[in-house]
Motif scaffolding. Structure first.
Motif, PDB file in Angstrom:
ATOM      1  N   MET A   1       0.826  -1.036  -0.122  1.00 55.38           N
ATOM      2  CA  MET A   1       0.143  -0.020   0.225  1.00 55.38           C
ATOM      3  C   MET A   1       0.751   1.182   0.024  1.00 55.38           C
ATOM      4  SD  MET A   1      -3.227  -0.906  -0.360  1.00 55.38           S
ATOM      5  CE  MET A   1      -4.125  -2.262   0.267  1.00 55.38           C
ATOM      6  N   GLN A   2       2.082   1.200   0.668  1.00 52.30           N
ATOM      7  CA  GLN A   2       2.885   2.306   0.769  1.00 52.30           C
ATOM      8  C   GLN A   2       3.367   2.967  -0.886  1.00 52.30           C
ATOM      9  OE1 GLN A   2       6.343   1.627   2.918  1.00 52.30           O
ATOM     10  NE2 GLN A   2       6.266   3.556   3.960  1.00 52.30           N
ATOM     11  N   SER A   3       3.554   1.887  -1.515  1.00 50.19           N
ATOM     12  CA  SER A   3       3.805   2.495  -2.920  1.00 50.19           C
ATOM     13  C   SER A   3       2.655   3.298  -3.744  1.00 50.19           C
ATOM     14  CB  SER A   3       4.484   1.561  -3.785  1.00 50.19           C
ATOM     15  OG  SER A   3       3.277   0.442  -4.121  1.00 50.19           O
ATOM     16  N   LEU A   4       1.562   3.007  -3.389  1.00 55.32           N
ATOM     17  CA  LEU A   4       0.192   3.344  -4.026  1.00 55.32           C
ATOM     18  C   LEU A   4      -0.014   4.974  -3.170  1.00 55.32           C
ATOM     19  CD1 LEU A   4      -2.081   0.207  -3.946  1.00 55.32           C
ATOM     20  CD2 LEU A   4      -0.742   1.364  -5.922  1.00 55.32           C
ATOM     21  N   ASP A   5       0.705   5.435  -2.187  1.00 56.79           N
ATOM     22  CA  ASP A   5       0.313   6.680  -1.440  1.00 56.79           C
ATOM     23  C   ASP A   5      -1.160   6.615  -0.934  1.00 56.79           C
ATOM     24  OD1 ASP A   5       0.838   8.937  -0.536  1.00 56.79           O
ATOM     25  OD2 ASP A   5       0.262  10.095  -2.254  1.00 56.79           O
ATOM     26  N   ALA A   6      -1.462   5.496  -0.359  1.00 54.73           N
ATOM     27  CA  ALA A   6      -2.699   5.134   0.283  1.00 54.73           C
ATOM     28  C   ALA A   6      -2.809   6.094   1.447  1.00 54.73           C
ATOM     29  CB  ALA A   6      -2.796   3.862   0.711  1.00 54.73           C
ATOM     30  N   ARG A   7      -4.162   6.834   1.336  1.00 58.90           N
ATOM     31  CA  ARG A   7      -4.427   7.728   2.404  1.00 58.90           C
ATOM     32  C   ARG A   7      -5.765   7.076   3.292  1.00 58.90           C
ATOM     33  NH1 ARG A   7      -2.069  12.719   1.509  1.00 58.90           N
ATOM     34  NH2 ARG A   7      -0.023  12.021   0.261  1.00 58.90           N
ATOM     35  N   ALA A   8      -6.365   6.161   2.690  1.00 61.24           N
ATOM     36  CA  ALA A   8      -7.461   5.490   3.341  1.00 61.24           C
ATOM     37  C   ALA A   8      -7.547   4.015   2.908  1.00 61.24           C
ATOM     38  CB  ALA A   8      -8.796   6.389   3.319  1.00 61.24           C
ATOM     39  N   VAL A   9      -7.803   3.091   3.747  1.00 60.99           N
ATOM     40  CA  VAL A   9      -8.040   1.692   3.004  1.00 60.99           C
ATOM     41  C   VAL A   9      -9.332   1.128   4.071  1.00 60.99           C
ATOM     42  CG1 VAL A   9      -6.740  -0.425   2.826  1.00 60.99           C
ATOM     43  CG2 VAL A   9      -5.532   1.677   2.493  1.00 60.99           C
ATOM     44  N   GLU A  10      -9.893   0.243   3.059  1.00 64.33           N
ATOM     45  CA  GLU A  10     -10.932  -0.397   3.876  1.00 64.33           C
ATOM     46  C   GLU A  10     -11.146  -1.709   3.166  1.00 64.33           C
ATOM     47  OE1 GLU A  10     -15.684  -0.714   3.973  1.00 64.33           O
ATOM     48  OE2 GLU A  10     -14.605   1.473   4.505  1.00 64.33           O
ATOM     49  N   THR A  11     -10.969  -2.635   3.893  1.00 64.21           N
ATOM     50  CA  THR A  11     -10.612  -3.990   3.132  1.00 64.21           C
ATOM     51  C   THR A  11     -12.232  -4.769   3.292  1.00 64.21           C
ATOM     52  OG1 THR A  11     -10.219  -5.136   5.100  1.00 64.21           O
ATOM     53  CG2 THR A  11      -8.431  -4.470   3.783  1.00 64.21           C
ATOM     54  N   ASP A  12     -12.437  -5.952   2.488  1.00 68.33           N
ATOM     55  CA  ASP A  12     -13.668  -6.725   2.879  1.00 68.33           C
ATOM     56  C   ASP A  12     -13.539  -7.607   3.936  1.00 68.33           C
ATOM     57  OD1 ASP A  12     -11.812  -8.800   1.770  1.00 68.33           O
ATOM     58  OD2 ASP A  12     -12.950  -9.083  -0.180  1.00 68.33           O
ATOM     59  N   ALA A  13     -14.446  -8.357   3.986  1.00 73.71           N
ATOM     60  CA  ALA A  13     -14.660  -8.912   5.315  1.00 73.71           C
ATOM     61  C   ALA A  13     -13.373 -10.137   5.351  1.00 73.71           C
ATOM     62  CB  ALA A  13     -15.759  -9.795   5.662  1.00 73.71           C
ATOM     63  N   ALA A  14     -13.318 -10.660   4.158  1.00 70.23           N
ATOM     64  CA  ALA A  14     -12.211 -11.741   4.093  1.00 70.23           C
ATOM     65  C   ALA A  14     -10.830 -11.157   3.885  1.00 70.23           C
ATOM     66  CB  ALA A  14     -12.658 -12.708   2.710  1.00 70.23           C
ATOM     67  N   ARG A  15     -10.591 -10.051   3.786  1.00 68.28           N
ATOM     68  CA  ARG A  15      -9.349  -9.177   3.676  1.00 68.28           C
ATOM     69  C   ARG A  15      -8.839  -9.726   2.297  1.00 68.28           C
ATOM     70  NH1 ARG A  15      -7.066  -7.260   9.160  1.00 68.28           N
ATOM     71  NH2 ARG A  15      -8.809  -6.914  10.130  1.00 68.28           N
ATOM     72  N   ARG A  16      -9.410  -9.912   1.180  1.00 72.97           N
ATOM     73  CA  ARG A  16      -8.808 -10.436   0.051  1.00 72.97           C
ATOM     74  C   ARG A  16      -8.792  -9.164  -1.077  1.00 72.97           C
ATOM     75  NH1 ARG A  16     -12.467 -15.444  -1.242  1.00 72.97           N
ATOM     76  NH2 ARG A  16     -12.823 -15.456   0.992  1.00 72.97           N
ATOM     77  N   THR A  17      -9.527  -8.291  -0.774  1.00 73.41           N
ATOM     78  CA  THR A  17      -9.836  -6.931  -1.617  1.00 73.41           C
ATOM     79  C   THR A  17      -9.681  -5.822  -0.350  1.00 73.41           C
ATOM     80  OG1 THR A  17     -11.196  -8.357  -3.286  1.00 73.41           O
ATOM     81  CG2 THR A  17     -10.864  -5.914  -3.508  1.00 73.41           C
ATOM     82  N   ALA A  18      -9.096  -4.706  -1.140  1.00 71.09           N
ATOM     83  CA  ALA A  18      -8.985  -3.308  -0.355  1.00 71.09           C
ATOM     84  C   ALA A  18      -9.580  -2.394  -1.698  1.00 71.09           C
ATOM     85  CB  ALA A  18      -7.662  -3.181   0.023  1.00 71.09           C
ATOM     86  N   VAL A  20      -9.025   1.447  -2.028  1.00 72.64           N
ATOM     87  CA  VAL A  20      -7.907   2.467  -1.627  1.00 72.64           C
ATOM     88  C   VAL A  20      -8.264   3.860  -2.051  1.00 72.64           C
ATOM     89  CG1 VAL A  20      -5.454   2.869  -1.661  1.00 72.64           C
ATOM     90  CG2 VAL A  20      -6.259   0.577  -1.483  1.00 72.64           C
ATOM     91  N   TRP A  21      -8.098   4.716  -1.232  1.00 75.63           N
ATOM     92  CA  TRP A  21      -8.148   6.294  -1.660  1.00 75.63           C
ATOM     93  C   TRP A  21      -6.643   6.829  -1.683  1.00 75.63           C
ATOM     94  CZ3 TRP A  21      -9.092  10.856   1.908  1.00 75.63           C
ATOM     95  CH2 TRP A  21      -9.334  11.865   1.444  1.00 75.63           C
ATOM     96  N   THR A  22      -6.004   7.290  -2.788  1.00 77.42           N
ATOM     97  CA  THR A  22      -4.768   7.758  -2.871  1.00 77.42           C
ATOM     98  C   THR A  22      -4.612   9.026  -2.649  1.00 77.42           C
ATOM     99  OG1 THR A  22      -4.715   8.105  -5.216  1.00 77.42           O
ATOM    100  CG2 THR A  22      -4.372   5.808  -4.675  1.00 77.42           C
ATOM    101  N   GLY A  23      -3.272   9.464  -2.423  1.00 80.14           N
ATOM    102  CA  GLY A  23      -3.134  10.903  -2.348  1.00 80.14           C
ATOM    103  C   GLY A  23      -3.362  11.794  -3.370  1.00 80.14           C
ATOM    104  N   SER A  24      -3.544  11.085  -4.738  1.00 81.49           N
ATOM    105  CA  SER A  24      -3.831  12.067  -5.734  1.00 81.49           C
ATOM    106  C   SER A  24      -5.206  12.108  -5.786  1.00 81.49           C
ATOM    107  CB  SER A  24      -3.343  11.293  -7.012  1.00 81.49           C
ATOM    108  OG  SER A  24      -4.038   9.837  -7.250  1.00 81.49           O
ATOM    109  N   GLY A  25      -5.838  11.401  -4.813  1.00 79.94           N
ATOM    110  CA  GLY A  25      -7.432  11.451  -4.841  1.00 79.94           C
ATOM    111  C   GLY A  25      -8.200  10.151  -5.551  1.00 79.94           C
ATOM    112  N   ALA A  26      -7.424   9.341  -6.385  1.00 80.17           N
ATOM    113  CA  ALA A  26      -7.926   8.184  -7.219  1.00 80.17           C
ATOM    114  C   ALA A  26      -8.404   7.141  -6.159  1.00 80.17           C
ATOM    115  CB  ALA A  26      -6.964   7.600  -8.105  1.00 80.17           C
ATOM    116  N   ILE A  27      -9.510   6.270  -6.503  1.00 80.04           N
ATOM    117  CA  ILE A  27      -9.984   5.349  -5.816  1.00 80.04           C
ATOM    118  C   ILE A  27      -9.531   4.039  -6.714  1.00 80.04           C
ATOM    119  CG2 ILE A  27     -11.981   4.033  -5.174  1.00 80.04           C
ATOM    120  CD1 ILE A  27     -11.526   6.939  -3.699  1.00 80.04           C
ATOM    121  N   LEU A  28      -8.841   3.182  -5.792  1.00 78.71           N
ATOM    122  CA  LEU A  28      -8.485   1.883  -6.453  1.00 78.71           C
ATOM    123  C   LEU A  28      -8.996   0.824  -5.962  1.00 78.71           C
ATOM    124  CD1 LEU A  28      -4.559   2.587  -6.185  1.00 78.71           C
ATOM    125  CD2 LEU A  28      -6.282   3.244  -7.874  1.00 78.71           C
ATOM    126  N   ARG A  29      -9.058  -0.625  -6.742  1.00 80.06           N
ATOM    127  CA  ARG A  29      -9.616  -1.917  -6.133  1.00 80.06           C
ATOM    128  C   ARG A  29      -8.136  -2.384  -6.283  1.00 80.06           C
ATOM    129  NH1 ARG A  29     -13.901  -5.131  -5.840  1.00 80.06           N
ATOM    130  NH2 ARG A  29     -15.156  -3.840  -7.056  1.00 80.06           N
TER     131      ARG A  29
END
Length: 75
Positions: A1-18, A20-29
């Motif tokens: 996550m550090q390389s993505l410049d993550a500012r906020a992360v929420e995972t699914d219940a199984a912790r298989r997918t996150a 991510v809100w990045t410093g640039s403002g993009a939302i990622l899966r």
């Protein structure tokens, strides 16, 4: 996550997918393998959320009526 410049992360219940809100403002899966997909690049986004079905929900802070849910397949 550090390389993505993550500012906020929420995972699914199984912790298989996150959602991510990045410093640039993009939302990622980001699956467990780390190969992320950019979902939303609208400006002024709030932190994303991910539900029990794997949908990632995004919404611009100043336009709450513009909520979008991205399915596990990116649609």
């Amino acid at each position: 996550m550090q390389s993505l410049d993550a500012r906020a992360v929420e995972t699914d219940a199984a912790r298989r997918t996150a959602a991510v809100w990045t410093g640039s403002g993009a939302i990622l899966r980001v699956p467990a393998n780390g190969e992320y997909t950019e979902l939303d690049t609208r400006s002024g986004m709030t932190k994303p959320s991910i539900d029990t079905e794997g949908y990632i929900w995004t919404v611009p802070r100043d336009q709450p009526e513009e909520v979008v849910a991205y399915g596990p397949d990116g649609t």
